[in-house]
Design an enzyme around this catalytic site. Structure first.
Site, short mmCIF file in Angstrom:
data_model
loop_
_atom_site.label_atom_id
_atom_site.label_comp_id
_atom_site.label_asym_id
_atom_site.label_seq_id
_atom_site.Cartn_x
_atom_site.Cartn_y
_atom_site.Cartn_z
N CYS A 195 -11.15 -67.63 18.92
CA CYS A 195 -11.80 -67.49 17.61
C CYS A 195 -12.95 -68.50 17.41
O CYS A 195 -13.99 -68.35 18.05
CB CYS A 195 -10.73 -67.60 16.54
SG CYS A 195 -11.13 -66.79 15.01
N ARG A 235 -13.82 -59.49 5.82
CA ARG A 235 -13.24 -60.20 6.97
C ARG A 235 -12.50 -59.20 7.84
O ARG A 235 -11.93 -58.22 7.34
CB ARG A 235 -12.23 -61.27 6.49
CG ARG A 235 -12.85 -62.50 5.92
CD ARG A 235 -11.79 -63.54 5.60
NE ARG A 235 -11.33 -64.27 6.77
CZ ARG A 235 -12.00 -65.26 7.35
NH1 ARG A 235 -13.16 -65.65 6.87
NH2 ARG A 235 -11.51 -65.88 8.40
N HIS A 286 -4.99 -64.52 17.60
CA HIS A 286 -4.02 -65.58 17.36
C HIS A 286 -2.66 -64.96 17.65
O HIS A 286 -2.57 -63.77 17.95
CB HIS A 286 -4.10 -66.06 15.91
CG HIS A 286 -5.43 -66.69 15.61
ND1 HIS A 286 -5.76 -67.95 16.04
CD2 HIS A 286 -6.51 -66.23 14.94
CE1 HIS A 286 -6.99 -68.24 15.63
NE2 HIS A 286 -7.48 -67.21 14.97
N1 GLN Z 1 -14.37 -69.53 10.85
C1 GLN Z 1 -14.49 -68.48 11.80
C2 GLN Z 1 -14.63 -67.10 11.19
O1 GLN Z 1 -14.12 -66.82 10.14
C3 GLN Z 1 -13.32 -68.53 12.76
C4 GLN Z 1 -11.99 -68.29 12.11
C5 GLN Z 1 -10.82 -68.56 13.03
O2 GLN Z 1 -10.92 -69.37 13.98
N2 GLN Z 1 -9.69 -67.97 12.68
O3 GLN Z 1 -15.27 -66.28 11.81
#
Ligand code: GLN
Length: 243
Positions: free
Chosen positions: A96, A139, A203
């Site tokens: 990520c 998101r 994750h």
């Molecule tokens: N901040 C980054 C995004 O939202 C990565 C998020 C994360 O590592 N879960 O794209």
């Protein structure tokens, strides 16, 4: 006593460890122990040198936008070492935010731009052009499933990111999305493979949920350090766990 040993750098493990990305190290150690290999992990964080010759594996976990800005500034000092490590086929798992910062840049959810280190050719926008036009760009969150194009293996995970990552030169996807969103919600790619870098938005952590990938990457790291042993054969005899 184990006969073989790997030294692992946990890059910014104190800042970039979303959803327990450290579990990837635990998973590697779980398989390593069963074939007589110990894994020592060292935190490499703000202000520390990154010596490309000192490590057999690197984990660079995920983080929220704020942590990424802090890490991105410091990471510039480690760029040469990391480039050297990656180009010498050093194995690395980037999850990520870590995956994003190895590329050219990432745009945060508020649209401001954070410079990556460009040791790989991808970049990360906060919205695609189509999303900017429609003013919709939620998101990318939820369960995800991909199929690795070379092995046919299916990997499961959970993704939660605003960034839309687009792969570049020399980069291929870790897999094709069969459920969920992936790198950008558009092109069905998920993650990256470049030399021995494995990047992903998964994750879960990814190695805990996908023991087959953990074993494959572990074999890669061990074969680089101890080329005279058939590590894939040794690991094939170890049961694969998927939690
Ligand atoms: N901040 C980054 C995004 O939202 C990565 C998020 C994360 O590592 N879960 O794209």
């Amino acid at each position: 006593m184990a006969d073989y040993q790997l030294t692992l750098a946990h890059l910014y493990g104190d800042l970039m460890n979303t959803y327990g990305d450290y579990g990837n190290i635990i998973a590697l150690r779980y398989y390593a122990r069963q074939i007589g290999v110990t894994i020592e992990d060292q935190l490499v964080s703000l202000g520390d040198d990154f010596d490309p010759k000192a490590y057999d594996f690197v984990l660079f976990g995920g983080g929220q936008d704020y942590e990424e800005t802090v890490v991105a500034a410091d990471l510039q000092d480690k760029a040469a070492g990391l480039k050297n490590y990656i180009e010498a086929d050093g194995p690395l798992l980037a999850v990520c935010g870590g995956f994003q910062l190895l590329g050219h840049y990432m745009e945060m959810a508020d649209g401001s731009r954070v410079e990556g280190i460009g040791v790989m050719d991808h970049y990360t926008s906060n919205m695609t052009a189509a999303e900017v036009a429609t003013k919709k760009g939620e998101r990318l969150t939820g369960d995800i499933e991909i199929k690795n194009n070379e092995t046919g293996e299916v990997y499961h995970g959970f993704e939660n990111h605003q960034g839309r990552t687009f792969l570049g030169k020399g980069e291929k996807a870790l897999g094709t999305v069969t459920k969920g969103q992936g790198n950008n919600g558009m092109d069905q790619s998920e993650g990256v493979i470049y030399h021995n870098v494995f990047g992903s938005y998964f994750h879960g952590p990814i190695f805990t949920r996908n023991g087959n990938l953990a074993k494959r990457v572990l074999a890669t790291a061990l074969s680089r350090k101890y080329p005279d042993v058939d590590w894939s054969a040794k690991l094939a005899a170890v049961p694969t766990e998927s939690f």
